[in-house]
Design a protein around this motif. Structure first.
Motif, PDB file in Angstrom:
ATOM      1  N   MET A 151      11.418  -3.466  -1.012  1.00 32.20           N
ATOM      2  CA  MET A 151      10.472  -2.840  -1.948  1.00 32.20           C
ATOM      3  C   MET A 151      10.847  -1.369  -2.147  1.00 32.20           C
ATOM      4  N   GLU A 152      11.142  -0.708  -1.035  1.00 28.79           N
ATOM      5  CA  GLU A 152      11.486   0.720  -1.099  1.00 28.79           C
ATOM      6  C   GLU A 152      12.763   0.938  -1.921  1.00 28.79           C
ATOM      7  N   ALA A 153      13.802   0.159  -1.610  1.00 29.41           N
ATOM      8  CA  ALA A 153      15.074   0.355  -2.313  1.00 29.41           C
ATOM      9  C   ALA A 153      14.880   0.145  -3.816  1.00 29.41           C
ATOM     10  N   LYS A 154      14.113  -0.884  -4.193  1.00 35.24           N
ATOM     11  CA  LYS A 154      13.913  -1.164  -5.621  1.00 35.24           C
ATOM     12  C   LYS A 154      13.110  -0.056  -6.287  1.00 35.24           C
ATOM     13  N   LEU A 155      12.043   0.383  -5.607  1.00 28.60           N
ATOM     14  CA  LEU A 155      11.206   1.419  -6.227  1.00 28.60           C
ATOM     15  C   LEU A 155      11.964   2.741  -6.356  1.00 28.60           C
ATOM     16  N   LEU A 156      12.737   3.101  -5.332  1.00 25.87           N
ATOM     17  CA  LEU A 156      13.456   4.381  -5.389  1.00 25.87           C
ATOM     18  C   LEU A 156      14.582   4.304  -6.417  1.00 25.87           C
ATOM     19  N   LEU A 157      15.310   3.183  -6.411  1.00 22.55           N
ATOM     20  CA  LEU A 157      16.418   3.028  -7.367  1.00 22.55           C
ATOM     21  C   LEU A 157      15.898   3.074  -8.804  1.00 22.55           C
ATOM     22  N   ALA A 178       0.818  -1.215   0.000  1.00 22.57           N
ATOM     23  CA  ALA A 178       0.000   0.000   0.000  1.00 22.57           C
ATOM     24  C   ALA A 178       0.852   1.266   0.000  1.00 22.57           C
ATOM     25  N   TYR A 179       2.115   1.159   0.429  1.00 23.38           N
ATOM     26  CA  TYR A 179       2.960   2.358   0.477  1.00 23.38           C
ATOM     27  C   TYR A 179       3.752   2.576  -0.812  1.00 23.38           C
ATOM     28  N   ALA A 180       3.631   1.650  -1.767  1.00 24.86           N
ATOM     29  CA  ALA A 180       4.475   1.713  -2.969  1.00 24.86           C
ATOM     30  C   ALA A 180       4.267   3.021  -3.741  1.00 24.86           C
ATOM     31  N   GLY A 181       2.992   3.398  -3.906  1.00 22.84           N
ATOM     32  CA  GLY A 181       2.683   4.609  -4.676  1.00 22.84           C
ATOM     33  C   GLY A 181       3.340   5.839  -4.056  1.00 22.84           C
ATOM     34  N   GLU A 182       3.282   5.914  -2.737  1.00 22.24           N
ATOM     35  CA  GLU A 182       3.865   7.066  -2.037  1.00 22.24           C
ATOM     36  C   GLU A 182       5.387   7.081  -2.169  1.00 22.24           C
ATOM     37  N   MET A 183       5.973   5.893  -2.206  1.00 22.36           N
ATOM     38  CA  MET A 183       7.429   5.823  -2.353  1.00 22.36           C
ATOM     39  C   MET A 183       7.842   6.432  -3.698  1.00 22.36           C
ATOM     40  N   VAL A 184       7.137   6.023  -4.754  1.00 24.39           N
ATOM     41  CA  VAL A 184       7.459   6.536  -6.092  1.00 24.39           C
ATOM     42  C   VAL A 184       7.204   8.045  -6.144  1.00 24.39           C
ATOM     43  N   GLU A 185       6.132   8.476  -5.482  1.00 21.61           N
ATOM     44  CA  GLU A 185       5.820   9.907  -5.454  1.00 21.61           C
ATOM     45  C   GLU A 185       6.938  10.701  -4.755  1.00 21.61           C
ATOM     46  N   CYS A 186       7.439  10.162  -3.653  1.00 23.11           N
ATOM     47  CA  CYS A 186       8.538  10.837  -2.943  1.00 23.11           C
ATOM     48  C   CYS A 186       9.768  10.934  -3.859  1.00 23.11           C
ATOM     49  N   ALA A 187      10.045   9.858  -4.602  1.00 27.46           N
ATOM     50  CA  ALA A 187      11.203   9.871  -5.518  1.00 27.46           C
ATOM     51  C   ALA A 187      10.990  10.906  -6.615  1.00 27.46           C
ATOM     52  N   ASP A 188       9.764  11.005  -7.118  1.00 25.71           N
ATOM     53  CA  ASP A 188       9.467  11.989  -8.166  1.00 25.71           C
ATOM     54  C   ASP A 188       9.683  13.401  -7.652  1.00 25.71           C
ATOM     55  N   ARG A 189       9.210  13.621  -6.435  1.00 27.83           N
ATOM     56  CA  ARG A 189       9.328  14.953  -5.860  1.00 27.83           C
ATOM     57  C   ARG A 189      10.802  15.349  -5.711  1.00 27.83           C
ATOM     58  N   THR A 222       8.868   4.212 -20.588  1.00 26.95           N
ATOM     59  CA  THR A 222       8.897   5.561 -20.027  1.00 26.95           C
ATOM     60  C   THR A 222       8.038   5.694 -18.766  1.00 26.95           C
ATOM     61  N   ARG A 223       7.351   4.628 -18.402  1.00 25.99           N
ATOM     62  CA  ARG A 223       6.434   4.807 -17.259  1.00 25.99           C
ATOM     63  C   ARG A 223       7.135   4.552 -15.914  1.00 25.99           C
ATOM     64  N   ALA A 224       6.491   5.031 -14.838  1.00 29.22           N
ATOM     65  CA  ALA A 224       7.051   4.869 -13.489  1.00 29.22           C
ATOM     66  C   ALA A 224       6.849   3.421 -13.019  1.00 29.22           C
ATOM     67  N   PRO A 225       7.728   2.929 -12.151  1.00 31.03           N
ATOM     68  CA  PRO A 225       7.558   1.553 -11.660  1.00 31.03           C
ATOM     69  C   PRO A 225       6.393   1.444 -10.684  1.00 31.03           C
ATOM     70  N   THR A 226       5.803   0.263 -10.616  1.00 29.63           N
ATOM     71  CA  THR A 226       4.794  -0.025  -9.591  1.00 29.63           C
ATOM     72  C   THR A 226       5.225  -1.303  -8.878  1.00 29.63           C
ATOM     73  N   VAL A 227       4.506  -1.637  -7.841  1.00 32.97           N
ATOM     74  CA  VAL A 227       4.879  -2.825  -7.069  1.00 32.97           C
ATOM     75  C   VAL A 227       4.749  -4.085  -7.929  1.00 32.97           C
ATOM     76  N   ASP A 228       3.840  -4.067  -8.925  1.00 32.41           N
ATOM     77  CA  ASP A 228       3.669  -5.251  -9.782  1.00 32.41           C
ATOM     78  C   ASP A 228       4.852  -5.492 -10.702  1.00 32.41           C
ATOM     79  N   ASP A 229       5.655  -4.442 -10.943  1.00 32.71           N
ATOM     80  CA  ASP A 229       6.832  -4.617 -11.810  1.00 32.71           C
ATOM     81  C   ASP A 229       7.965  -5.334 -11.088  1.00 32.71           C
TER      82      ASP A 229
END
Ligand code: HEM
Length: 445
Positions: free
Chosen positions: A399-405, A113-124, A291-298
């Protein structure tokens, strides 16, 4: 070999020489001790003896098979001054009760459930980056992981408070680490600036966290970890007292950000130094994400990214030292370790042992194919510890390290500043001694 024999170890010609050498170069002195004295080394630490264990089987004995014969070591006991009796520091029945209560909060499905927020933080974070500029990537990663854990704990609406708590907590831990000496208990009672600062930071932390707790109680039902801690019930249907919620929240905040920040920092450094690995990682991201952002399903598809992170944590394990105190006499590797002794396990030393990793100093993600991994002893690699005290945040961290990286690597290449010196600064986590200044180059925007 008789079990009564004394393990080999350095002979001190000058009293205190081992402590001095350890403080000067912790990982170097442990590595030398293991190379010179083998799998069990005994050394003098002030008035007592401590034991360094360097074989995966011994690591497994301490962390898993004989875990009941041990409790946490001295350094961690000191952090109770800030963290109280949270999961990291509590013992016995309190730890067991809390671990049972909190385990479901960290289940893989729940933390997704936190995956989306992780990617959002990285985008910011990346919105502030400009092509060609140089940034201290350790600072950037710390800011990023602090934002992630702040959001997971307190939800998005209290970002300012989360930043404030992060700052007070870091401040308190810094002062505490500087004063982490055997006689801190005495120092603390004196009117010295260090201990006074630790107490002031703790008061500041408590004010903010108890206010947030009261707000959450008034508005229950949020999906953040703080709300979930408040809602959790033990087998008798009892909630945690507020002081316990406070201690657990602080623990998650602290344990949950610096470790991931240093993991990412060392990974960026290693990628910059190994262009072939970096290219293979980018190819995997291009193929899987375009070109799309990663999600937890990736994440299950990103096998190479996973191997890169594992290998980075092998060479630079964020928790580079794990300590325990023996509660009873324990037989380890043919020797008796007497009750009360401290034993030290060092992921840094074991992960760089040539018996388990060929050319151990070489960064090579290919070591992490399932076949290669299965051929090694289980505890030749233990960045997250083991047994009942194994990191509860492991799935969250991976999960966090993979999504942020991946969020960052799909858009940027990070190049080491030619003047950047690389060395470790082993504190509670393994930090880069001189920071990590890197040039950020746009790969794709
Ligand atoms: C790469 C990132 C991380 C690494 C390498 C790491 C490593 C570790 C290690 C080695 C331990 C065991 C220490 C011991 O046995 O003395 C531990 C415990 C712990 N970690 Fe992590 N950690 C990471 C991320 C996280 C995250 C993201 C969280 C929370 C969100 C977290 C929360 C905890 C807690 C609460 C404990 C205590 C567990 C217990 O004793 O029951 N960690 N971690």
């Amino acid at each position: 070999m008789s079990v009564l024999a004394t393990p080999p170890g350095p002979r001190e010609r000058i009293p205190g020489a081992t402590i001095v050498s350890f403080y000067r170069d912790p990982v170097g002195s442990l590595t030398r001790m293991a190379a010179e004295h083998g799998d069990v080394a005994r050394f003098r630490w002030g008035p007592r003896h401590e034991y360094l264990l360097n074989h995966p089987d011994l690591v497994e004995q301490v962390l898993v098979t004989q875990q009941r014969s041990f409790m946490k070591g001295q350094a961690l006991q000191e952090t109770k001054r800030i963290l109280g009796e949270g999961l990291l520091t509590s013992e016995g029945t309190l730890h067991l009760r809390q671990r049972r209560l909190m385990q479901p909060l960290f289940h893989r499905r729940r933390i997704a459930a936190y995956a989306g927020e992780m990617v959002e933080c990285a985008d910011r974070l990346q919105r502030r980056w400009h092509d060609g500029e140089t940034r201290d990537v350790h600072e950037e990663m710390t800011r990023l992981t602090l934002a992630v854990v702040g959001r997971a704990l307190f939800a998005a609406d209290v970002e300012a408070e989360a930043a404030e708590i992060g700052e007070a907590l870091t401040d308190a831990m810094e002062s505490l680490q500087r004063f982490m000496l055997p006689f801190y208990g005495t120092l603390e009672r004196l009117p010295l600036p260090g201990p006074r600062r630790v107490r002031a930071s703790r008061r500041r932390l408590d004010l903010t966290i108890y206010r947030l707790l009261a707000e959450r109680r008034a508005n229950p039902g949020g999906g953040d970890l703080l709300s979930l801690l408040l809602e959790a019930r033990d087998e008798q249907g009892e909630p945690m007292p507020d002081t316990q919620v406070r201690d657990e929240a602080m623990t998650i905040f602290l344990a949950g950000h610096e470790t991931t920040a240093v993991t990412l920092t060392w990974t960026w450094m290693l990628l910059a130094r190994h262009p072939a690995v970096e290219a293979k990682l980018h190819k995997e991201l291009d193929d899987a994400l375009g070109t799309r952002a990663p999600t937890v399903d990736d994440l299950p598809e990103l096998a190479y990214t996973d191997m890169v992170l594992r290998e980075a944590m092998r060479l630079y394990p964020p928790a580079w030292l794990i300590g325990r105190r023996a509660l009873v006499d324990v037989e380890l590797g043919g020797y008796v370790v007497p009750a009360g002794s401290i034993v030290i396990l060092s992921p840094w030393v074991t992960h760089r042992d040539g018996r388990f990793f060929v050319e151990p100093l070489r960064f090579d993600p290919e070591r992490w194919t399932p076949e290669a991994e299965a051929a090694r002893p289980r505890f030749s690699y233990f960045p997250f510890g083991g047994g009942t005290r194994r990191c509860i945040g492991e799935s969250f961290a991976l999960m966090e390290a993979k999504l942020l990286l991946t969020s960052i690597a799909r858009r940027w290449r990070l190049r080491l500043d030619p003047a950047q010196r690389i060395d470790v600064l082993p504190r509670i986590t393994l930090r880069p001694r001189y920071g990590m200044r890197m040039r950020v180059e746009a790969h794709r925007q």
